[in-house]
Design an enzyme around this catalytic site. Structure first.
Site, PDB file in Angstrom:
ATOM      1  N   GLY A 382      35.876  32.658  46.757  1.00 38.91           N
ATOM      2  CA  GLY A 382      34.487  32.260  46.897  1.00 38.91           C
ATOM      3  C   GLY A 382      34.337  30.997  47.719  1.00 38.91           C
ATOM      4  O   GLY A 382      35.163  30.666  48.573  1.00 38.91           O
ATOM      5  N   SER A 383      33.280  30.241  47.432  1.00 41.74           N
ATOM      6  CA  SER A 383      32.888  29.105  48.272  1.00 41.74           C
ATOM      7  C   SER A 383      33.879  27.948  48.275  1.00 41.74           C
ATOM      8  O   SER A 383      33.707  26.987  49.036  1.00 41.74           O
ATOM      9  CB  SER A 383      31.522  28.583  47.827  1.00 41.74           C
ATOM     10  N   ALA A 384      34.902  28.000  47.427  1.00 42.32           N
ATOM     11  CA  ALA A 384      35.890  26.916  47.401  1.00 42.32           C
ATOM     12  C   ALA A 384      36.542  26.703  48.758  1.00 42.32           C
ATOM     13  O   ALA A 384      37.010  25.597  49.064  1.00 42.32           O
ATOM     14  CB  ALA A 384      36.960  27.201  46.340  1.00 42.32           C
ATOM     15  N   VAL A 385      36.579  27.754  49.623  1.00 44.07           N
ATOM     16  CA  VAL A 385      37.256  27.627  50.918  1.00 44.07           C
ATOM     17  C   VAL A 385      36.310  27.210  52.037  1.00 44.07           C
ATOM     18  O   VAL A 385      36.705  27.171  53.203  1.00 44.07           O
ATOM     19  CB  VAL A 385      37.957  28.951  51.303  1.00 44.07           C
ATOM     20  N   LYS A 386      35.074  26.871  51.714  1.00 46.32           N
ATOM     21  CA  LYS A 386      34.115  26.541  52.771  1.00 46.32           C
ATOM     22  C   LYS A 386      34.507  25.290  53.542  1.00 46.32           C
ATOM     23  O   LYS A 386      34.075  25.098  54.684  1.00 46.32           O
ATOM     24  CB  LYS A 386      32.717  26.402  52.182  1.00 46.32           C
TER      25      LYS A 386
END
Length: 677
Positions: A382-386
């Site tokens: 999810g958004s953790a890699v943004k």
């Protein structure tokens, strides 16, 4: 008158000299025969020098504070050292005698074992099943195989329990290597068995009593997954690596590390084997044995792991799972994964994997330590890699610090509408990270694919090379590649087999390719460490064996190892660090409600990935989410970085479990640091 010849006189002198010489030789031979004849005969009889290796206790394992994690406990053992060319009948005789003095531990006897035993004890009856013609045309091996095939089920069922026990013992004797001690029994050998066998050793050539060792774990099951296991003497060295170990002076029945740290550091833990040279005569009798190399216990490992913190994190994850796991929406939730490490050095502090096993007809529900899943299991982040997506956008030149996109629904022709969790309006990179804008990341992906002019309901102009470019940026952080951890194996995630513009948009928000918890920890550590990706490691030091009270001298120190510096400008890395700060501390940060106004200042990124579940027929059976969190603290001078993955949480049923775990593990870390000071 003829002169008298002197020849006879000279001949007499010569004969007398020869006589004296032969007399001297005879006397010398007599002396040799009388005084050193036996020794000389042994020299003449010597035919072969055989070297055998005797294993020594393995090295111990300690945590970073010197607390022992793995020790050796001595135990009684019954061994067998076969002479050369010992016959099966002799081994059977020894096995029969030994069965009177020990109870063999349970071990599965194969059908082939039973057949071999039956033939040996019913040889005449067995070979009577061959016709005269068969005996004439078959060699010995063919005859034996035919006899094996003609043994009936009735023959095997006729074997008594006592005979099966003898067969089990003989199997162990058969596995022994000439002149090399082989463990016949080392589990559950009683004092009575030990004493009785010792008393009757003279009845069983080659049988002896000894001491063996077993691994013990003073800290219980905590972190045992990563310690790994060693093979049992029944299995010996792994069959797929036989040549590797044999060329390194291992015996076939020797125990070796089979997994994780026991396997990774086998060459240090195994120690220096004790070596004996055996000299045999022409009849294969051992004339003498001599020690040629003294054994040395294996070296000890001092891990980077903080066992006190590890236990606390395990308990925190268990408690947070217990709070929500019984909700009906969370029927598919079954685990929580955490990795904590030092970003500057790569030292792993904790690796936690707590799995909940639901009740069955046979077992009640229980929690289990499955920490290996932090390295083996990959999940959509999810958004953790943004943070990686924003940096890819900066470095590829498709955005700048001044770029602003309007966060609103995105509709590509023939695809479902893509959007953020809410319509956020105009966002730059900072607000996109702070408020977790999907749309900002979608525009980065579209532009990297070549499409700068988004038009609703139109097709994308997409260059598939953008997928390779984006992946290469992610790989610089350790996402999608090996982290380099000191273990025999680690998963790298699964690379998707389709490359479209829509999927690259999903990739940019962590919704396409999965990563392990360890990879996420290395990724956020790289951001915390100003772009330097450091190899994670579980072992800090290798030491010579010490005493019960004190560690031995250092043999080798394993320090920080930089794998790469990400190919991105420092100002861009600092920009993402600022965005991560706002996630945890900004007025609109997605984790600010949990981390703002704490005694320490942390930074990081939350993540939620949709995870639909399907049955075997492909029907969707549940809508779940992976809740993730990556971060580090203190913000200005990071001491610790972490990654958290809680997969398959019911929609809106997570109650912030990722953030709750994150706060509690950081609290535990800093409280421990304060106590130590």
């Amino acid at each position: 008158m003829k002169p008298k010849s002197h020849l006879p006189f000279r001949l007499n002198i010569l004969f007398f000299a020869i006589f004296l010489l032969f007399s001297f030789l005879i006397v010398q031979l007599g002396i040799v025969q009388i005084l050193t004849g036996e020794e000389a005969q042994e020299v003449l009889d010597e035919t072969e020098n055989t070297v055998t290796n005797i294993p020594v206790p393995r090295g111990k394992l300690y945590d970073r504070d010197g607390n022992i994690l793995v020790d050796n406990k001595s135990r009684y053992a019954i061994t067998y050292t076969p002479p050369k060319n010992v016959q099966p009948e002799k081994k059977l005789e020894i096995a029969q005698t030994l069965s009177n003095y020990i109870e063999m531990e349970e071990r599965q006897i194969t059908e082939r074992d039973m057949k071999d035993y039956w033939i040996l004890t019913h040889r005449e009856e067995a070979y009577a099943r061959l016709s005269k013609t068969e005996k004439q045309r078959m060699d010995d091996e063919e005859q034996y195989q035919t006899v094996l095939d003609r043994i009936t089920k009735y023959n095997l069922e006729s074997l008594s329990e006592k005979e099966l026990e003898v067969a089990a013992i003989k199997r162990e004797l058969d596995e022994a290597i000439e002149l090399t001690p082989h463990i016949v029994k080392n589990k559950g050998v009683t004092k009575e068995e030990y004493a009785t066998v010792a008393e009757h050793i003279n009845e069983m050539p080659g049988i002896n009593v000894s001491t063996d060792w077993a691994r013990t774990f003073p800290q219980g099951e905590t972190f045992v997954n990563f310690i790994g296991g060693i093979s049992d003497h029944e299995d010996g060295i792994p069959r797929d690596n036989v040549d590797y170990y044999l060329t390194r002076n291992y015996n076939r029945n020797e125990r070796v590390g089979e997994s994780f740290l026991e396997q990774q550091y086998e060459e240090f833990l195994a120690g220096q084997k004790e070596q004996y040279r055996h000299v045999t005569d022409q009849n294969n009798n051992v004339i003498r044995s001599e020690l040629i190399q003294k054994g040395k216990q294996g070296k000890d490992l001092v891990l980077s792991v903080d066992m006190e913190l590890q236990k606390k994190v395990d308990q925190i994850v268990k408690e947070e799972l217990e709070k929500i796991i019984h909700k009906p929406a969370n029927r598919h939730l079954n685990k929580g994964l955490v990795v904590m490490m030092k970003p500057k050095t790569g030292e792993i502090l904790t690796m936690t994997g707590i799995r909940y096993h639901r009740a069955t007809e046979d077992k009640p529900a229980f929690f289990a330590d499955e920490s290996y899943r932090t390295v083996y299991d990959a999940h959509l982040p999810g958004s953790a890699v943004k943070g990686a997506s924003v940096l890819a956008g900066f470095q590829s030149g498709v955005i700048t610090k001044n770029t602003v996109f309007v966060d609103r629904p995105i509709k590509i022709a023939s695809t479902d509408t893509k959007r953020s969790w809410t319509d956020l309006g105009p966002v730059n990179y900072l607000t996109a990270l702070e408020r977790s804008s999907n749309v900002f990341m979608f525009f980065i992906a579209m532009r990297m694919g070549g499409d700068y002019s988004y038009v609703p309901n139109d097709n994308l102009n997409f260059n598939t090379e953008a997928f390779t470019e984006m992946r290469n940026y992610f790989k610089q952080f350790g996402l999608g590649v090996e982290t380099g951890i000191d273990l025999p194996y680690e998963a790298t995630g699964l690379e998707g087999d389709k490359e479209t513009g829509g999927l690259l948009m999903d990739y940019a928000i962590g919704q396409y390719e999965p990563f392990t918890t360890l990879q996420l920890a290395q990724y956020v550590s790289t951001i915390a460490n100003d772009g330097y990706r450091v190899k994670p490691h579980l072992v800090n030091e290798i030491r010579y064996p010490g005493t019960e009270e004190q560690l031995g001298p250092i043999y080798k120190t394993i320090g920080p190892e930089i794998i790469n510096k990400i190919e991105m400008d420092d100002e861009y890395i600092q920009a993402v660090q600022n965005g991560f700060y706002r996630v945890f501390n900004g007025s609109n940060g997605t984790a600010a409600g949990t981390f703002r106004n704490l005694p320490y200042v942390a930074a990081g990124k939350t993540g939620t990935a949709e995870k639909p579940l399907f049955d075997e027929d492909g029907n969707r059976v549940a809508n779940t989410e992976n809740l993730t969190l990556v971060g580090y603290a203190p913000y200005d001078d990071p001491e610790v970085a972490f990654a958290i993955v809680v997969p398959q949480v019911g929609r809106s049923a997570g109650e912030g479990i990722n953030r709750n775990i994150g706060k509690r593990i950081l609290d535990a870390y800093f409280q421990q640091q304060e106590n130590e000071e």
